[in-house]
Scaffold this motif. Structure first.
Motif, PDB file in Angstrom:
ATOM      1  N   GLY A  21      35.325   0.020  38.876  1.00 35.47           N
ATOM      2  CA  GLY A  21      35.523   1.303  39.533  1.00 35.47           C
ATOM      3  C   GLY A  21      36.543   2.204  38.864  1.00 35.47           C
ATOM      4  O   GLY A  21      36.970   3.190  39.434  1.00 35.47           O
ATOM      5  N   VAL A  22      36.959   1.860  37.650  1.00 30.22           N
ATOM      6  CA  VAL A  22      37.948   2.674  36.941  1.00 30.22           C
ATOM      7  C   VAL A  22      37.223   3.663  36.037  1.00 30.22           C
ATOM      8  O   VAL A  22      36.554   3.278  35.079  1.00 30.22           O
ATOM      9  CB  VAL A  22      38.904   1.787  36.108  1.00 30.22           C
ATOM     10  CG1 VAL A  22      39.865   2.651  35.300  1.00 30.22           C
ATOM     11  CG2 VAL A  22      39.646   0.829  37.012  1.00 30.22           C
ATOM     12  N   TYR A  23      37.367   4.932  36.358  1.00 28.88           N
ATOM     13  CA  TYR A  23      36.767   6.004  35.567  1.00 28.88           C
ATOM     14  C   TYR A  23      37.837   7.065  35.375  1.00 28.88           C
ATOM     15  O   TYR A  23      38.611   7.341  36.297  1.00 28.88           O
ATOM     16  CB  TYR A  23      35.571   6.624  36.290  1.00 28.88           C
ATOM     17  CG  TYR A  23      34.458   5.646  36.561  1.00 28.88           C
ATOM     18  CD1 TYR A  23      33.541   5.330  35.572  1.00 28.88           C
ATOM     19  CD2 TYR A  23      34.333   5.036  37.803  1.00 28.88           C
ATOM     20  CE1 TYR A  23      32.509   4.440  35.818  1.00 28.88           C
ATOM     21  CE2 TYR A  23      33.314   4.143  38.055  1.00 28.88           C
ATOM     22  CZ  TYR A  23      32.401   3.841  37.064  1.00 28.88           C
ATOM     23  OH  TYR A  23      31.392   2.956  37.304  1.00 28.88           O
ATOM     24  N   ASP A  24      37.867   7.672  34.197  1.00 29.31           N
ATOM     25  CA  ASP A  24      38.841   8.725  33.961  1.00 29.31           C
ATOM     26  C   ASP A  24      38.491   9.464  32.676  1.00 29.31           C
ATOM     27  O   ASP A  24      38.305   8.827  31.643  1.00 29.31           O
ATOM     28  CB  ASP A  24      40.245   8.133  33.859  1.00 29.31           C
ATOM     29  CG  ASP A  24      41.328   9.171  34.068  1.00 29.31           C
ATOM     30  OD1 ASP A  24      41.173  10.311  33.554  1.00 29.31           O
ATOM     31  OD2 ASP A  24      42.317   8.867  34.725  1.00 29.31           O
ATOM     32  N   LYS A 112      35.748  23.449  16.670  1.00 25.09           N
ATOM     33  CA  LYS A 112      34.854  22.647  17.522  1.00 25.09           C
ATOM     34  C   LYS A 112      35.635  21.538  18.227  1.00 25.09           C
ATOM     35  O   LYS A 112      35.371  21.223  19.390  1.00 25.09           O
ATOM     36  CB  LYS A 112      33.707  22.067  16.705  1.00 25.09           C
ATOM     37  CG  LYS A 112      32.668  23.108  16.361  1.00 25.09           C
ATOM     38  CD  LYS A 112      31.448  22.528  15.707  1.00 25.09           C
ATOM     39  CE  LYS A 112      30.460  23.662  15.415  1.00 25.09           C
ATOM     40  NZ  LYS A 112      29.253  23.195  14.775  1.00 25.09           N
ATOM     41  N   ALA A 113      36.599  20.955  17.535  1.00 28.93           N
ATOM     42  CA  ALA A 113      37.422  19.915  18.155  1.00 28.93           C
ATOM     43  C   ALA A 113      38.248  20.502  19.301  1.00 28.93           C
ATOM     44  O   ALA A 113      38.395  19.877  20.357  1.00 28.93           O
ATOM     45  CB  ALA A 113      38.324  19.268  17.112  1.00 28.93           C
ATOM     46  N   GLU A 114      38.778  21.704  19.096  1.00 27.29           N
ATOM     47  CA  GLU A 114      39.542  22.362  20.153  1.00 27.29           C
ATOM     48  C   GLU A 114      38.638  22.740  21.331  1.00 27.29           C
ATOM     49  O   GLU A 114      39.020  22.589  22.497  1.00 27.29           O
ATOM     50  CB  GLU A 114      40.262  23.587  19.587  1.00 27.29           C
ATOM     51  CG  GLU A 114      41.377  23.192  18.637  1.00 27.29           C
ATOM     52  CD  GLU A 114      41.930  24.342  17.801  1.00 27.29           C
ATOM     53  OE1 GLU A 114      41.318  25.444  17.799  1.00 27.29           O
ATOM     54  OE2 GLU A 114      42.971  24.129  17.144  1.00 27.29           O
ATOM     55  N   GLU A 115      37.439  23.209  21.035  1.00 25.62           N
ATOM     56  CA  GLU A 115      36.480  23.535  22.097  1.00 25.62           C
ATOM     57  C   GLU A 115      36.088  22.280  22.879  1.00 25.62           C
ATOM     58  O   GLU A 115      35.946  22.313  24.104  1.00 25.62           O
ATOM     59  CB  GLU A 115      35.242  24.206  21.501  1.00 25.62           C
ATOM     60  CG  GLU A 115      34.286  24.729  22.543  1.00 25.62           C
ATOM     61  CD  GLU A 115      33.054  25.414  21.958  1.00 25.62           C
ATOM     62  OE1 GLU A 115      32.173  25.784  22.765  1.00 25.62           O
ATOM     63  OE2 GLU A 115      32.943  25.572  20.726  1.00 25.62           O
ATOM     64  N   LEU A 116      35.930  21.169  22.173  1.00 26.32           N
ATOM     65  CA  LEU A 116      35.626  19.894  22.827  1.00 26.32           C
ATOM     66  C   LEU A 116      36.734  19.536  23.817  1.00 26.32           C
ATOM     67  O   LEU A 116      36.460  19.148  24.958  1.00 26.32           O
ATOM     68  CB  LEU A 116      35.446  18.790  21.783  1.00 26.32           C
ATOM     69  CG  LEU A 116      35.310  17.368  22.306  1.00 26.32           C
ATOM     70  CD1 LEU A 116      34.111  17.228  23.234  1.00 26.32           C
ATOM     71  CD2 LEU A 116      35.211  16.390  21.134  1.00 26.32           C
ATOM     72  N   LEU A 117      37.976  19.683  23.394  1.00 24.05           N
ATOM     73  CA  LEU A 117      39.094  19.388  24.293  1.00 24.05           C
ATOM     74  C   LEU A 117      39.102  20.312  25.505  1.00 24.05           C
ATOM     75  O   LEU A 117      39.424  19.885  26.619  1.00 24.05           O
ATOM     76  CB  LEU A 117      40.422  19.478  23.536  1.00 24.05           C
ATOM     77  CG  LEU A 117      40.737  18.247  22.692  1.00 24.05           C
ATOM     78  CD1 LEU A 117      41.829  18.539  21.677  1.00 24.05           C
ATOM     79  CD2 LEU A 117      41.122  17.076  23.581  1.00 24.05           C
ATOM     80  N   GLU A 118      38.719  21.568  25.318  1.00 19.93           N
ATOM     81  CA  GLU A 118      38.630  22.500  26.446  1.00 19.93           C
ATOM     82  C   GLU A 118      37.553  22.061  27.439  1.00 19.93           C
ATOM     83  O   GLU A 118      37.760  22.113  28.657  1.00 19.93           O
ATOM     84  CB  GLU A 118      38.335  23.915  25.943  1.00 19.93           C
ATOM     85  CG  GLU A 118      39.486  24.549  25.199  1.00 19.93           C
ATOM     86  CD  GLU A 118      39.106  25.849  24.484  1.00 19.93           C
ATOM     87  OE1 GLU A 118      37.980  26.361  24.701  1.00 19.93           O
ATOM     88  OE2 GLU A 118      39.933  26.340  23.701  1.00 19.93           O
ATOM     89  N   LYS A 125      39.182  18.554  35.378  1.00 15.61           N
ATOM     90  CA  LYS A 125      39.518  19.330  36.577  1.00 15.61           C
ATOM     91  C   LYS A 125      38.541  18.997  37.715  1.00 15.61           C
ATOM     92  O   LYS A 125      38.945  18.738  38.846  1.00 15.61           O
ATOM     93  CB  LYS A 125      39.496  20.823  36.270  1.00 15.61           C
ATOM     94  CG  LYS A 125      39.885  21.683  37.431  1.00 15.61           C
ATOM     95  CD  LYS A 125      39.894  23.149  37.052  1.00 15.61           C
ATOM     96  CE  LYS A 125      40.350  23.964  38.229  1.00 15.61           C
ATOM     97  NZ  LYS A 125      39.425  24.948  38.689  1.00 15.61           N
ATOM     98  N   ILE A 126      37.262  18.985  37.393  1.00 17.97           N
ATOM     99  CA  ILE A 126      36.248  18.640  38.395  1.00 17.97           C
ATOM    100  C   ILE A 126      36.431  17.204  38.851  1.00 17.97           C
ATOM    101  O   ILE A 126      36.389  16.897  40.046  1.00 17.97           O
ATOM    102  CB  ILE A 126      34.819  18.877  37.844  1.00 17.97           C
ATOM    103  CG1 ILE A 126      34.581  20.379  37.643  1.00 17.97           C
ATOM    104  CG2 ILE A 126      33.764  18.266  38.767  1.00 17.97           C
ATOM    105  CD1 ILE A 126      33.309  20.715  36.899  1.00 17.97           C
ATOM    106  N   PHE A 127      36.656  16.306  37.901  1.00 19.59           N
ATOM    107  CA  PHE A 127      36.864  14.897  38.224  1.00 19.59           C
ATOM    108  C   PHE A 127      38.006  14.741  39.229  1.00 19.59           C
ATOM    109  O   PHE A 127      37.868  14.047  40.237  1.00 19.59           O
ATOM    110  CB  PHE A 127      37.166  14.120  36.942  1.00 19.59           C
ATOM    111  CG  PHE A 127      37.554  12.694  37.166  1.00 19.59           C
ATOM    112  CD1 PHE A 127      36.591  11.732  37.402  1.00 19.59           C
ATOM    113  CD2 PHE A 127      38.884  12.317  37.137  1.00 19.59           C
ATOM    114  CE1 PHE A 127      36.947  10.390  37.607  1.00 19.59           C
ATOM    115  CE2 PHE A 127      39.261  10.992  37.354  1.00 19.59           C
ATOM    116  CZ  PHE A 127      38.284  10.040  37.582  1.00 19.59           C
ATOM    117  N   LYS A 128      39.126  15.401  38.957  1.00 11.26           N
ATOM    118  CA  LYS A 128      40.290  15.280  39.859  1.00 11.26           C
ATOM    119  C   LYS A 128      39.975  15.846  41.251  1.00 11.26           C
ATOM    120  O   LYS A 128      40.428  15.287  42.244  1.00 11.26           O
ATOM    121  CB  LYS A 128      41.494  15.967  39.243  1.00 11.26           C
ATOM    122  CG  LYS A 128      42.081  15.161  38.100  1.00 11.26           C
ATOM    123  CD  LYS A 128      43.234  15.843  37.425  1.00 11.26           C
ATOM    124  CE  LYS A 128      43.758  14.930  36.324  1.00 11.26           C
ATOM    125  NZ  LYS A 128      44.592  15.636  35.362  1.00 11.26           N
TER     126      LYS A 128
END
Length: 133
Positions: A21-24, A112-118, A125-128
């Motif tokens: 049950g650990v997701y993050d 693209k790496a920065e966009e991926l992080l965004e 945010k949705i997860f939290k």
């Protein structure tokens, strides 16, 4: 006695072959941060051996980003989440593509790496929000 009576078969599903049950999204974020750091290091280094090794590691980390996002998408997020956040399918799709062959896995594109992080930050945010509800 029948064979099926001897062995009880229990079906379980989880991201680590054990229903912990650990997701993050932090797992995906850490790998994506590594990808960005590698891209920056490769840009500043002309040593062909270093660059080859770094690119191999970057591609492995990009694959891990995809896998961590897929686990969230397929195992953690449920229909009520997708109903409340209709952009979630597209968001995960875009993020996994940014980590794929046309993104950080196949290129040395810092943007693209920065966009991926965004995108991962948006997923986080949705997860939290889903964890609070």
């Amino acid at each position: 006695m029948r064979l099926r009576d001897i062995f009880r078969i229990t079906q379980a599903s989880a991201h680590c072959d054990l229903p912990c049950g650990v997701y993050d999204p932090a797992q995906a974020r850490i790998e994506a941060e590594s990808v960005l750091a590698i891209i920056k290091k490769v840009a500043d280094n002309d040593d062909p051996d270093f660059r080859t090794r770094a690119i191999l590691i970057k591609e492995q980390r990009s694959q891990l980003v995809k896998e961590h996002l897929w686990v969230l998408w397929t195992d953690y997020f449920k229909p009520p989440h997708f109903e409340k956040y209709p952009q979630l399918h597209t968001l995960v799709n875009e993020a996994t593509k940014l980590a794929g062959a046309g993104g950080t896995k196949g290129e040395l594109d810092q943007a693209k790496a920065e966009e991926l992080l965004e995108k991962i930050a948006e997923i986080d945010k949705i997860f939290k929000e889903t964890k609070q509800g």
